[in-house]
Scaffold this motif. Structure first.
Motif, PDB file in Angstrom:
ATOM      1  N   HIS A 192      -4.408   1.960-103.774  1.00  0.00           N
ATOM      2  CA  HIS A 192      -3.053   2.495-103.874  1.00  0.00           C
ATOM      3  C   HIS A 192      -2.145   1.547-103.137  1.00  0.00           C
ATOM      4  O   HIS A 192      -2.544   0.995-102.119  1.00  0.00           O
ATOM      5  CB  HIS A 192      -3.001   3.901-103.252  1.00  0.00           C
ATOM      6  N   TYR A 210       6.595  -7.744-108.711  1.00  0.00           N
ATOM      7  CA  TYR A 210       7.231  -8.639-107.741  1.00  0.00           C
ATOM      8  C   TYR A 210       6.207  -9.610-107.171  1.00  0.00           C
ATOM      9  O   TYR A 210       6.473 -10.803-107.033  1.00  0.00           O
ATOM     10  CB  TYR A 210       7.877  -7.813-106.620  1.00  0.00           C
ATOM     11  N   ASP A 252       1.441  -5.137-101.141  1.00  0.00           N
ATOM     12  CA  ASP A 252       1.042  -3.911-101.829  1.00  0.00           C
ATOM     13  C   ASP A 252       1.775  -2.668-101.349  1.00  0.00           C
ATOM     14  O   ASP A 252       2.147  -1.816-102.136  1.00  0.00           O
ATOM     15  CB  ASP A 252      -0.477  -3.726-101.664  1.00  0.00           C
ATOM     16  N   THR A 253       2.007  -2.554-100.033  1.00  0.00           N
ATOM     17  CA  THR A 253       2.570  -1.301 -99.518  1.00  0.00           C
ATOM     18  C   THR A 253       4.022  -1.118 -99.927  1.00  0.00           C
ATOM     19  O   THR A 253       4.438  -0.022-100.293  1.00  0.00           O
ATOM     20  CB  THR A 253       2.463  -1.277 -97.986  1.00  0.00           C
ATOM     21  N   PHE A 254       4.792  -2.199 -99.863  1.00  0.00           N
ATOM     22  CA  PHE A 254       6.237  -2.026-100.009  1.00  0.00           C
ATOM     23  C   PHE A 254       6.854  -2.763-101.188  1.00  0.00           C
ATOM     24  O   PHE A 254       8.074  -2.723-101.338  1.00  0.00           O
ATOM     25  CB  PHE A 254       6.941  -2.473 -98.722  1.00  0.00           C
ATOM     26  N   TYR A 255       6.065  -3.459-101.984  1.00  0.00           N
ATOM     27  CA  TYR A 255       6.628  -4.188-103.111  1.00  0.00           C
ATOM     28  C   TYR A 255       5.815  -3.894-104.372  1.00  0.00           C
ATOM     29  O   TYR A 255       4.629  -3.614-104.313  1.00  0.00           O
ATOM     30  CB  TYR A 255       6.650  -5.701-102.836  1.00  0.00           C
ATOM     31  N   SER A 256       6.509  -3.987-105.496  1.00  0.00           N
ATOM     32  CA  SER A 256       5.838  -3.698-106.760  1.00  0.00           C
ATOM     33  C   SER A 256       4.876  -4.809-107.116  1.00  0.00           C
ATOM     34  O   SER A 256       5.004  -5.950-106.643  1.00  0.00           O
ATOM     35  CB  SER A 256       6.871  -3.526-107.882  1.00  0.00           C
ATOM     36  N   THR A 290       7.532   6.704 -98.918  1.00  0.00           N
ATOM     37  CA  THR A 290       8.264   5.447 -98.937  1.00  0.00           C
ATOM     38  C   THR A 290       8.556   5.000-100.353  1.00  0.00           C
ATOM     39  O   THR A 290       7.828   5.345-101.290  1.00  0.00           O
ATOM     40  CB  THR A 290       7.505   4.333 -98.190  1.00  0.00           C
ATOM     41  N   GLY A 291       9.657   4.254-100.472  1.00  0.00           N
ATOM     42  CA  GLY A 291       9.928   3.585-101.731  1.00  0.00           C
ATOM     43  C   GLY A 291       9.395   2.171-101.657  1.00  0.00           C
ATOM     44  O   GLY A 291       8.858   1.750-100.628  1.00  0.00           O
ATOM     45  N   LEU A 292       9.536   1.436-102.739  1.00  0.00           N
ATOM     46  CA  LEU A 292       9.156   0.025-102.740  1.00  0.00           C
ATOM     47  C   LEU A 292      10.370  -0.795-102.313  1.00  0.00           C
ATOM     48  O   LEU A 292      11.502  -0.489-102.685  1.00  0.00           O
ATOM     49  CB  LEU A 292       8.693  -0.399-104.143  1.00  0.00           C
ATOM     50  N   TYR A 293      10.135  -1.853-101.564  1.00  0.00           N
ATOM     51  CA  TYR A 293      11.219  -2.600-100.950  1.00  0.00           C
ATOM     52  C   TYR A 293      11.957  -3.510-101.931  1.00  0.00           C
ATOM     53  O   TYR A 293      13.035  -4.017-101.604  1.00  0.00           O
ATOM     54  CB  TYR A 293      10.690  -3.407 -99.766  1.00  0.00           C
ATOM     55  N   ASP A 294      11.381  -3.730-103.094  1.00  0.00           N
ATOM     56  CA  ASP A 294      12.099  -4.529-104.081  1.00  0.00           C
ATOM     57  C   ASP A 294      12.728  -3.632-105.145  1.00  0.00           C
ATOM     58  O   ASP A 294      13.081  -4.090-106.224  1.00  0.00           O
ATOM     59  CB  ASP A 294      11.148  -5.549-104.747  1.00  0.00           C
ATOM     60  N   GLN A 295      12.834  -2.340-104.832  1.00  0.00           N
ATOM     61  CA  GLN A 295      13.434  -1.393-105.763  1.00  0.00           C
ATOM     62  C   GLN A 295      14.575  -0.669-105.042  1.00  0.00           C
ATOM     63  O   GLN A 295      14.582  -0.571-103.818  1.00  0.00           O
ATOM     64  CB  GLN A 295      12.391  -0.346-106.214  1.00  0.00           C
ATOM     65  N   LEU A 313       7.314  -6.905 -94.611  1.00  0.00           N
ATOM     66  CA  LEU A 313       8.728  -6.682 -94.895  1.00  0.00           C
ATOM     67  C   LEU A 313       9.328  -7.828 -95.716  1.00  0.00           C
ATOM     68  O   LEU A 313      10.285  -7.625 -96.444  1.00  0.00           O
ATOM     69  CB  LEU A 313       9.504  -6.512 -93.589  1.00  0.00           C
ATOM     70  N   PHE A 317      -4.226   1.883-108.651  1.00  0.00           N
ATOM     71  CA  PHE A 317      -4.828   3.116-108.165  1.00  0.00           C
ATOM     72  C   PHE A 317      -6.245   3.297-108.669  1.00  0.00           C
ATOM     73  O   PHE A 317      -6.510   3.233-109.868  1.00  0.00           O
ATOM     74  CB  PHE A 317      -3.986   4.317-108.610  1.00  0.00           C
ATOM     75  N   PRO A 364      -3.319   7.300-101.077  1.00  0.00           N
ATOM     76  CA  PRO A 364      -2.489   7.441-102.283  1.00  0.00           C
ATOM     77  C   PRO A 364      -1.833   8.827-102.347  1.00  0.00           C
ATOM     78  O   PRO A 364      -2.032   9.581-103.290  1.00  0.00           O
ATOM     79  CB  PRO A 364      -3.481   7.262-103.431  1.00  0.00           C
TER      80      PRO A 364
END
Lengths: 282, 279
Positions: free
Chosen positions: B43, B24, B17-21, A124-129, B261, B47, A85
């Motif tokens: 995380h 979502y 978890d890593t790349f999406y909210s 990194t950002g989130l991929y749906d944002q 992805l 968290f 985190p």
């Protein structure tokens, strides 16, 4: 390859990243590196080797003593953040602040360890944002860390990583853009030959774009395998570095999980391959 | 043959978890008509560390708005610094607090399972030493779990991840030594396959009462794949669960980088493949 190339890549220049040994004790890693013949380490601050907790100063002093006893140099510090985190681009300010604090502590740790550089990743950002807000957050966090590094006389190298780790900085162009926007005299580039090949890029591309702002090269075989098991053109890399008189640092970052079980063998194999490649060119 | 009701399906949000909210992920589960979820705690979407638990109100709202129920929590035990077989004396207490927080999150979100594993241990020690430390850790965690109305479900890992906890007999040894009704076993079809074991082997040893959760995925035997991309026999595996009287949830834990992805597309394919065997 001429004599210039032969002396260009002396084994003494290579720093070994300890990720390969993460299932073994740190002492085993140091003993292995020294026994095989390397002289430098690129110190990843991952569990169980070095946690930068509140007692990090004591831990770092112990590490320094062990390295000194084995005549090893800590060439670089690689703060462990991916998968933890500690995302400098996180939406939550609390997480970003924790990440920046951790990186500042890593800079302090580098001081104790005798390293004058650290390697960073972009977060990194989130991929749906939308990407741009995450980009801005990463840039701002990096600026804070650079400011601190400048006060502590440390240089920082930002690495472009793969899409499965970050959607922000994944190739030479986004790396260049981020470094330009942060605009700090201490921030340079780290090039990983594995990521570079996956992008269809070359070292020449990076030398052309960044010039002497390339701080470190992760000299890796395909998929960060031990040298000899992939098909990366080591001869070509050495020639390209030699042609520009590359004077930055070089690390060996083997991150192949199957080799975590027998890391000594993997590292010895890489030593043999690298050493023989240089010698066979005469 | 349709072996189970669709309501037994559960999806683990690891590949989101890593790349999406988190929002979502919840919206995707609603679109797929999947009502039961397993969540990763650590995380970024949820968290926790050894000192604190994040504000869960946003998580609860997203779950409620999408009609989702949390069946298990997995406190991150494969990527961070916390492992069940921790050795360093000054980190043991932090680790205990971290996994205790995982149990508290489970209780707070209405889940009654903390999903666990025997830890990674260290390659420069005898595996039994790691299992002893994991046993001690689980014994302490069971006290916390009991107070929270949660049970601990322990799966095996692969040899590339753990030398002290990759076989059925490893979990059985820990299970016997912990000897607590709050400590149970669970299946991971990838780990089982890599170890050369079968689902039947696990039921023969533990019985249906003591296998309370399942990461039920395709595999080669390696990887955690969507059904149809590996080499396991979906019908035969579901029959094994059914014939042995398995009453837990059938959870999908997908870990291939390609899934990270575009998780929704892969989930859609996966649940279509599973759907043939569920009513």
């Amino acid at each position: 390859m001429n004599n210039k190339n032969k002396t260009f890549l002396s084994m003494d220049r290579l720093a070994v990243v300890n990720i390969l040994f993460q299932f073994y004790s740190f002492d085993y890693f140091l003993d292995s590196v020294a026994k095989i013949g390397f002289r430098k380490i690129d110190l990843w601050t991952g569990y169980p080797h070095l946690l930068l907790d509140d007692d990090y100063e004591r831990r770092c002093e112990e590490v320094r003593k062990k390295c000194d006893a084995l005549n090893l140099v800590v060439d670089n510090v690689m703060p462990k953040v991916i998968g933890w985190p500690l995302n400098i681009a996180d939406e939550e300010e609390k997480i970003r602040n924790a990440a920046v604090s951790y990186l500042k502590r890593a800079i302090d740790a580098a001081d104790i360890l005798g390293a004058d550089s650290l390697q960073l990743v972009p977060g990194t950002g989130l991929y749906d944002q939308p990407i741009e807000p995450a980009w801005a957050r990463a840039r701002d966090s990096l600026s804070q860390v650079c400011e601190y590094a400048e006060m502590r006389s440390k240089s920082l190298g930002l690495e472009a990583i793969q899409i499965v780790e970050s959607n922000l900085v994944g190739n030479k162009d986004t790396l260049f853009r981020m470094i330009e926007e942060v605009d700090s005299p201490v921030l340079g580039a780290v090039v990983d030959t594995t990521h570079m090949e996956k992008n269809g890029e070359s070292l020449i591309d990076y030398f052309t774009l960044f010039g002497n702002r390339i701080q470190r090269i992760h000299l890796n075989d395909t998929d960060q395998l031990p040298w000899g098991e992939g098909n990366a053109p080591l001869h070509v890399y050495i020639k390209q570095m030699s042609d520009v008189y590359y004077s930055g640092k070089i690390s060996l970052e083997i991150c192949s999980k199957q080799h975590y079980l027998k890391p000594y063998d993997a590292l010895q194999q890489s030593w043999n391959y690298l050493h023989d490649t240089c010698e066979s060119s005469l | 043959m349709r072996f189970f009701n669709r309501d037994r399906l559960c999806n683990f949000n690891l590949h989101y978890d890593t790349f999406y909210s988190f929002d979502y992920f919840c919206e995707c589960m609603n679109r797929l008509d999947i009502r039961h979820v397993e969540l990763i705690a650590g995380h970024p979407s949820l968290f926790i560390d050894h000192k604190e638990i994040c504000d869960l109100s946003g998580i609860k709202k997203a779950l409620h708005d999408n009609n989702l129920h949390v069946e298990a929590i997995s406190a991150q035990s494969c990527r961070f610094r916390y492992q069940y077989a921790v050795r360093e004396p000054d980190i043991i207490e932090q680790t205990f607090q971290f996994f205790s927080n995982g149990i508290r999150v489970a209780a707070e979100l209405g889940a009654n399972i903390l999903q666990a594993n025997p830890g990674w241990s260290y390659w420069d020690e005898a595996p039994i030493e790691g299992r002893k430390r994991a046993t001690d850790m689980f014994a302490r965690l069971c006290d916390v779990a009991r107070k929270c109305g949660v049970r601990i479900a322990c799966e095996t890992l692969r040899p590339q991840e753990s030398l002290s906890g990759y076989r059925l007999q490893d979990v059985k040894q820990i299970y016997d030594q912990v000897n607590d009704p709050c400590f149970k076993a669970m299946l991971d079809t990838c780990a089982i396959g890599v170890a050369g074991e079968t689902i039947q082997d696990w039921f023969d040893v533990f019985g249906a009462d003591n296998i309370i959760h399942a990461h039920f995925i395709d595999a080669t035997p390696y990887f955690h794949l969507i059904w149809g991309e590996g080499k396991r026999n979906l019908g035969a595996d579901l029959k094994a669960l059914h014939d042995n009287g398995y009453t837990g949830f059938i959870s999908q834990e997908l870990t291939l980088p390609a899934y990270y992805l575009d998780p929704f597309s892969y989930d859609k394919k996966n649940f279509e493949a599973l759907g043939e065997y569920f009513s």
